[in-house]
Scaffold this motif. Structure first.
Motif, short mmCIF file in Angstrom:
data_model
loop_
_atom_site.label_atom_id
_atom_site.label_comp_id
_atom_site.label_asym_id
_atom_site.label_seq_id
_atom_site.Cartn_x
_atom_site.Cartn_y
_atom_site.Cartn_z
N THR A 45 0.83 -1.20 0.00
CA THR A 45 0.00 0.00 0.00
C THR A 45 0.86 1.25 0.00
O THR A 45 0.52 2.25 -0.62
N GLY A 46 2.01 1.20 0.69
CA GLY A 46 2.93 2.34 0.66
C GLY A 46 3.49 2.57 -0.73
O GLY A 46 3.68 3.71 -1.16
N ALA A 47 3.79 1.49 -1.43
CA ALA A 47 4.29 1.62 -2.80
C ALA A 47 3.24 2.23 -3.71
O ALA A 47 3.57 3.02 -4.60
N ASP A 48 1.98 1.89 -3.48
CA ASP A 48 0.90 2.46 -4.28
C ASP A 48 0.84 3.96 -4.08
O ASP A 48 0.72 4.74 -5.04
N ARG A 49 0.94 4.42 -2.82
CA ARG A 49 0.93 5.86 -2.55
C ARG A 49 2.14 6.55 -3.17
O ARG A 49 2.05 7.65 -3.71
N GLU A 50 3.32 5.90 -3.09
CA GLU A 50 4.53 6.50 -3.62
C GLU A 50 4.45 6.64 -5.14
O GLU A 50 4.86 7.66 -5.71
N LEU A 51 3.91 5.61 -5.83
CA LEU A 51 3.79 5.68 -7.28
C LEU A 51 2.82 6.79 -7.70
O LEU A 51 3.04 7.50 -8.68
N LYS A 52 1.73 6.96 -6.94
CA LYS A 52 0.79 8.04 -7.25
C LYS A 52 1.45 9.41 -7.03
O LYS A 52 1.22 10.34 -7.80
N ARG A 53 2.26 9.53 -5.97
CA ARG A 53 2.95 10.79 -5.72
C ARG A 53 3.92 11.11 -6.85
O ARG A 53 4.01 12.25 -7.32
N LEU A 54 4.68 10.09 -7.30
CA LEU A 54 5.62 10.30 -8.39
C LEU A 54 4.89 10.67 -9.68
O LEU A 54 5.35 11.50 -10.46
N LYS A 55 3.74 10.03 -9.91
CA LYS A 55 2.98 10.34 -11.12
C LYS A 55 2.49 11.79 -11.11
O LYS A 55 2.54 12.50 -12.12
N ARG A 56 2.02 12.28 -9.92
CA ARG A 56 1.58 13.67 -9.82
C ARG A 56 2.75 14.62 -10.03
O ARG A 56 2.62 15.67 -10.65
#
Length: 288
Positions: A45-56
């Motif tokens: 779940t942390g990786a999911d948040r990190e990938l979304k942050r990088l995408k933004r």
């Protein structure tokens, strides 16, 4: 998930950064998936948040290079199963469970370096991806089964011929030989535990079709070397008084014929179409 292929990555811890690193190595080897199905572990779940942050962050840049612009359009969607419910991910949990349990047993008294463990996991991954899935075609003379390796490299996975080291005392082996012995013990245990899963009998069975001439079967033989799957075609069936097939004659590659009871034969699922199955169609749209 389409090809039921296994991909194993070695990490030194269970942090989000380590998972993202493993995910990047997977992308570099297999390509970008569209969907990722996984359990609800905190590092996932942390990786999911990190990938979304990088995408933004990528989307907020005014001047995008061609590479960043292409990467930002790759939408990877995570699908999480309910927490503490591994049964929801049965497709991948079964493979992971059997692999980890046997690997823990055979490596209990062996301390491997990072490089040695990486080599062992690569061999274990190839072992899992060498298992037969279904016949390549409906041709009774075709002895080639379809395996996950066909979808990964376009052909069956092969093992380097090596001597059997399982019966040699460990104090007489070098570190490299100990690592090879550990893999051979893994193959021996996993092979014996995997074959019975192809012959499961449930409490309330429904009528099943008998073996017929031309069916492709996997012989339940002992002491097989790694990546060696004895594939045969049924040439003759022998029925009992109840008109059920009890014994069958099978022919291996090389026109060698054996007579075996059906409890020693594991029929492979028949292909849905008569045309030969190929590995040319694009896969790996989903990963776990």
């Amino acid at each position: 998930m389409t090809a039921k292929a296994a991909h194993l990555e070695l990490v030194t811890n269970l942090t989000t950064e380590a998972f993202i690193g493993a995910l990047k190595r997977f992308w570099a080897k297999r390509g970008f998936p569209q969907h990722i199905y996984c359990d609800n572990a905190t590092n996932f779940t942390g990786a999911d948040r990190e990938l979304k942050r990088l995408k933004r962050q990528f989307e907020s840049q005014q001047h995008k290079t061609a590479v960043i612009n292409e990467s930002s359009r790759i939408g990877i969607e995570f699908h999480f199963i309910p927490p503490r419910s591994p049964s929801f991910g049965g497709l991948w949990e079964a493979c992971v469970k059997s692999t980890k349990e046997i690997l823990n047993k055979v490596s209990m008294d062996v301390r491997l370096t990072y490089e040695e463990m990486l080599t062992t996991l690569a061999q274990v991954e190839a072992c899992l991806n060498s298992r037969p899935l279904s016949p390549m075609s409906s041709d009774p003379n075709d002895m080639q089964p379809l395996t996950p390796g066909h979808f990964l490299i376009g052909g069956p996975l092969e093992a380097i011929p090596e001597p059997d080291l399982q019966h040699i005392p460990c104090n007489r082996l070098s570190r490299w030989q100990r690592m090879q012995r550990m893999f051979q013990e893994f193959w021996s245990r996993w092979y014996k535990e995997y074959l019975p899963t192809l012959q499961k009998r449930y409490k309330w069975p429904s009528p099943k079709s008998n073996l017929s001439v031309g069916d492709m079967v996997l012989l339940h033989e002992d002491n097989q070397p790694p990546f060696k799957w004895p594939i045969a075609r049924v040439t003759k069936v022998i029925t009992g008084e109840d008109e059920k097939v009890r014994v069958a004659e099978v022919m291996l590659d090389g026109n060698v014929t054996y007579r075996r009871g059906i409890h020693k034969l594991c029929p492979l699922p028949k292909p849905q179409v008569d045309e030969p199955c190929t590995a040319s169609s694009p896969l790996h749209t989903e990963s776990s």
